[in-house]
Design a protein around this motif. Sequence first.
Motif, PDB file in Angstrom:
ATOM      1  N   ILE A   1       0.834  -1.197   0.000  1.00 35.35           N
ATOM      2  CA  ILE A   1       0.000   0.000   0.000  1.00 35.35           C
ATOM      3  C   ILE A   1       0.873   1.253   0.000  1.00 35.35           C
ATOM      4  CG2 ILE A   1      -1.740   1.275   1.299  1.00 35.35           C
ATOM      5  CD1 ILE A   1      -2.716  -1.287  -0.100  1.00 35.35           C
ATOM      6  N   ILE A   2       1.940   1.227   0.775  1.00 34.06           N
ATOM      7  CA  ILE A   2       2.839   2.380   0.823  1.00 34.06           C
ATOM      8  C   ILE A   2       3.486   2.589  -0.540  1.00 34.06           C
ATOM      9  CG2 ILE A   2       4.952   3.273   1.865  1.00 34.06           C
ATOM     10  CD1 ILE A   2       4.089   1.781   4.431  1.00 34.06           C
ATOM     11  N   VAL A   3       3.940   1.517  -1.170  1.00 33.03           N
ATOM     12  CA  VAL A   3       4.569   1.630  -2.489  1.00 33.03           C
ATOM     13  C   VAL A   3       3.564   2.158  -3.511  1.00 33.03           C
ATOM     14  CG1 VAL A   3       5.569   0.306  -4.388  1.00 33.03           C
ATOM     15  CG2 VAL A   3       6.313  -0.114  -2.051  1.00 33.03           C
ATOM     16  N   LEU A   4       2.344   1.651  -3.489  1.00 27.65           N
ATOM     17  CA  LEU A   4       1.319   2.111  -4.417  1.00 27.65           C
ATOM     18  C   LEU A   4       0.978   3.578  -4.172  1.00 27.65           C
ATOM     19  CD1 LEU A   4      -0.485   1.183  -6.735  1.00 27.65           C
ATOM     20  CD2 LEU A   4      -2.213   0.625  -5.044  1.00 27.65           C
ATOM     21  N   GLY A   5       0.890   3.965  -2.914  1.00 27.08           N
ATOM     22  CA  GLY A   5       0.637   5.358  -2.590  1.00 27.08           C
ATOM     23  C   GLY A   5       1.743   6.268  -3.079  1.00 27.08           C
ATOM     24  N   LEU A   6       2.981   5.824  -2.947  1.00 23.89           N
ATOM     25  CA  LEU A   6       4.105   6.614  -3.436  1.00 23.89           C
ATOM     26  C   LEU A   6       4.095   6.709  -4.962  1.00 23.89           C
ATOM     27  CD1 LEU A   6       6.974   5.437  -1.070  1.00 23.89           C
ATOM     28  CD2 LEU A   6       5.783   7.632  -1.065  1.00 23.89           C
ATOM     29  N   LEU A   7       3.690   5.636  -5.633  1.00 18.85           N
ATOM     30  CA  LEU A   7       3.569   5.690  -7.090  1.00 18.85           C
ATOM     31  C   LEU A   7       2.501   6.694  -7.523  1.00 18.85           C
ATOM     32  CD1 LEU A   7       3.875   1.957  -8.181  1.00 18.85           C
ATOM     33  CD2 LEU A   7       5.399   3.831  -8.763  1.00 18.85           C
ATOM     34  N   ILE A   8       1.387   6.690  -6.835  1.00 18.99           N
ATOM     35  CA  ILE A   8       0.324   7.627  -7.178  1.00 18.99           C
ATOM     36  C   ILE A   8       0.769   9.058  -6.884  1.00 18.99           C
ATOM     37  CG2 ILE A   8      -2.009   8.382  -6.552  1.00 18.99           C
ATOM     38  CD1 ILE A   8      -2.684   5.414  -6.225  1.00 18.99           C
ATOM     39  N   LEU A   9       1.450   9.258  -5.760  1.00 21.15           N
ATOM     40  CA  LEU A   9       1.973  10.586  -5.447  1.00 21.15           C
ATOM     41  C   LEU A   9       2.980  11.035  -6.503  1.00 21.15           C
ATOM     42  CD1 LEU A   9       2.073  12.946  -3.451  1.00 21.15           C
ATOM     43  CD2 LEU A   9       3.915  11.746  -2.282  1.00 21.15           C
ATOM     44  N   GLY A  10       3.825  10.118  -6.939  1.00 18.16           N
ATOM     45  CA  GLY A  10       4.766  10.428  -8.014  1.00 18.16           C
ATOM     46  C   GLY A  10       4.046  10.765  -9.304  1.00 18.16           C
ATOM     47  N   GLY A  11       2.969  10.051  -9.599  1.00 22.87           N
ATOM     48  CA  GLY A  11       2.177  10.355 -10.785  1.00 22.87           C
ATOM     49  C   GLY A  11       1.533  11.722 -10.713  1.00 22.87           C
ATOM     50  N   VAL A  12       1.048  12.083  -9.536  1.00 18.89           N
ATOM     51  CA  VAL A  12       0.464  13.413  -9.360  1.00 18.89           C
ATOM     52  C   VAL A  12       1.528  14.486  -9.554  1.00 18.89           C
ATOM     53  CG1 VAL A  12      -0.563  14.976  -7.654  1.00 18.89           C
ATOM     54  CG2 VAL A  12      -1.431  12.663  -7.897  1.00 18.89           C
ATOM     55  N   LEU A  13       2.722  14.266  -9.005  1.00 10.87           N
ATOM     56  CA  LEU A  13       3.801  15.238  -9.170  1.00 10.87           C
ATOM     57  C   LEU A  13       4.232  15.345 -10.632  1.00 10.87           C
ATOM     58  CD1 LEU A  13       5.976  14.545  -6.004  1.00 10.87           C
ATOM     59  CD2 LEU A  13       4.483  16.493  -6.452  1.00 10.87           C
ATOM     60  N   LEU A  14       4.340  14.202 -11.322  1.00  8.46           N
ATOM     61  CA  LEU A  14       4.682  14.250 -12.741  1.00  8.46           C
ATOM     62  C   LEU A  14       3.611  14.979 -13.545  1.00  8.46           C
ATOM     63  CD1 LEU A  14       6.164  10.724 -13.497  1.00  8.46           C
ATOM     64  CD2 LEU A  14       7.315  12.921 -13.655  1.00  8.46           C
ATOM     65  N   MET A  15       2.368  14.743 -13.197  1.00  8.19           N
ATOM     66  CA  MET A  15       1.288  15.429 -13.893  1.00  8.19           C
ATOM     67  C   MET A  15       1.341  16.929 -13.627  1.00  8.19           C
ATOM     68  SD  MET A  15      -2.683  14.472 -13.758  1.00  8.19           S
ATOM     69  CE  MET A  15      -3.911  15.586 -14.378  1.00  8.19           C
ATOM     70  N   ALA A  16       1.693  17.307 -12.388  1.00  2.00           N
ATOM     71  CA  ALA A  16       1.789  18.731 -12.059  1.00  2.00           C
ATOM     72  C   ALA A  16       2.925  19.386 -12.830  1.00  2.00           C
ATOM     73  CB  ALA A  16       1.992  18.904 -10.561  1.00  2.00           C
ATOM     74  N   PHE A  17       4.036  18.670 -13.017  1.00  2.58           N
ATOM     75  CA  PHE A  17       5.151  19.236 -13.769  1.00  2.58           C
ATOM     76  C   PHE A  17       4.868  19.241 -15.277  1.00  2.58           C
ATOM     77  CE2 PHE A  17       7.953  17.868 -10.105  1.00  2.58           C
ATOM     78  CZ  PHE A  17       8.088  19.164  -9.622  1.00  2.58           C
ATOM     79  N   ALA A  18       4.205  18.216 -15.775  1.00  5.64           N
ATOM     80  CA  ALA A  18       3.952  18.127 -17.208  1.00  5.64           C
ATOM     81  C   ALA A  18       2.821  19.056 -17.649  1.00  5.64           C
ATOM     82  CB  ALA A  18       3.627  16.681 -17.594  1.00  5.64           C
ATOM     83  N   PHE A  19       1.816  19.230 -16.794  1.00  3.01           N
ATOM     84  CA  PHE A  19       0.661  20.049 -17.126  1.00  3.01           C
ATOM     85  C   PHE A  19       0.403  21.049 -16.006  1.00  3.01           C
ATOM     86  CE2 PHE A  19      -0.026  15.800 -18.923  1.00  3.01           C
ATOM     87  CZ  PHE A  19       0.001  16.130 -20.260  1.00  3.01           C
ATOM     88  N   PRO A  20       1.181  22.123 -15.947  1.00  2.00           N
ATOM     89  CA  PRO A  20       1.029  23.065 -14.828  1.00  2.00           C
ATOM     90  C   PRO A  20      -0.307  23.800 -14.811  1.00  2.00           C
ATOM     91  CG  PRO A  20       2.601  23.906 -16.432  1.00  2.00           C
ATOM     92  CD  PRO A  20       2.245  22.516 -16.856  1.00  2.00           C
ATOM     93  N   PHE A  21      -1.022  23.826 -15.944  1.00  2.00           N
ATOM     94  CA  PHE A  21      -2.316  24.499 -15.951  1.00  2.00           C
ATOM     95  C   PHE A  21      -3.373  23.712 -15.189  1.00  2.00           C
ATOM     96  CE2 PHE A  21      -1.799  22.110 -19.855  1.00  2.00           C
ATOM     97  CZ  PHE A  21      -2.938  21.322 -19.878  1.00  2.00           C
ATOM     98  N   LEU A  22      -3.078  22.450 -14.826  1.00  2.00           N
ATOM     99  CA  LEU A  22      -4.000  21.663 -14.014  1.00  2.00           C
ATOM    100  C   LEU A  22      -3.747  21.824 -12.521  1.00  2.00           C
ATOM    101  CD1 LEU A  22      -4.225  18.335 -16.020  1.00  2.00           C
ATOM    102  CD2 LEU A  22      -5.907  20.140 -15.851  1.00  2.00           C
ATOM    103  N   LEU A  23      -2.745  22.631 -12.152  1.00  2.00           N
ATOM    104  CA  LEU A  23      -2.428  22.837 -10.746  1.00  2.00           C
ATOM    105  C   LEU A  23      -3.614  23.377  -9.949  1.00  2.00           C
ATOM    106  CD1 LEU A  23      -0.214  22.603  -8.644  1.00  2.00           C
ATOM    107  CD2 LEU A  23       0.463  24.929  -9.192  1.00  2.00           C
ATOM    108  N   PRO A  24      -4.437  24.260 -10.501  1.00  2.00           N
ATOM    109  CA  PRO A  24      -5.610  24.704  -9.720  1.00  2.00           C
ATOM    110  C   PRO A  24      -6.556  23.562  -9.345  1.00  2.00           C
ATOM    111  CG  PRO A  24      -5.209  26.232 -11.490  1.00  2.00           C
ATOM    112  CD  PRO A  24      -4.265  25.075 -11.698  1.00  2.00           C
ATOM    113  N   LEU A  25      -6.533  22.462 -10.080  1.00  2.00           N
ATOM    114  CA  LEU A  25      -7.353  21.306  -9.694  1.00  2.00           C
ATOM    115  C   LEU A  25      -6.752  20.565  -8.514  1.00  2.00           C
ATOM    116  CD1 LEU A  25      -8.234  19.800 -13.181  1.00  2.00           C
ATOM    117  CD2 LEU A  25      -9.703  21.131 -11.686  1.00  2.00           C
ATOM    118  N   LEU A  26      -5.425  20.605  -8.379  1.00  2.00           N
ATOM    119  CA  LEU A  26      -4.765  19.883  -7.302  1.00  2.00           C
ATOM    120  C   LEU A  26      -4.796  20.636  -5.978  1.00  2.00           C
ATOM    121  CD1 LEU A  26      -1.639  18.548  -9.211  1.00  2.00           C
ATOM    122  CD2 LEU A  26      -3.704  17.306  -8.613  1.00  2.00           C
TER     123      LEU A  26
END
Length: 115
Positions: free
Chosen positions: A73-98
């Motif tokens: 669960i911890i590993v999966l949570g870290l993967l999802i957190l990493g995905g959110v961070l990658l999405m924030a860096f790749a698409f900064p215009f979606l930051l207001p959603l986060l």
Amino acid sequence: MIKKLAIILAAFMLAIVVWGLFFESNTVSIVINGQQVTGPLKGLIGAGGMFVALIALVSAAILLVFAFAGTGIIVLGLLILGGVLLMAFAFPFLLPLLIPLVVVWGFVALVSHKP
């Protein structure tokens, strides 16, 4: 041994995602009704697909919370957190959603804190 293998596989999958997002962006084409999407909406449609994938990953994580316990669960949570961070860096215009999600997350953490 299995924990080390899981961490290595998680890092490998994260490296593949980073490679696909930042280094191979010209090989992805979006086709709708037989027509390749071009123009300013191409990035927005791709971001929508990333957002749908993120929702699917979060849903899978919630399902796996009830199926597995411990390090997975911890590993999966870290993967999802990493995905959110990658999405924030790749698409900064979606930051207001986060930002509202972080506020809700912090509120839930404060309310559920046991003294």
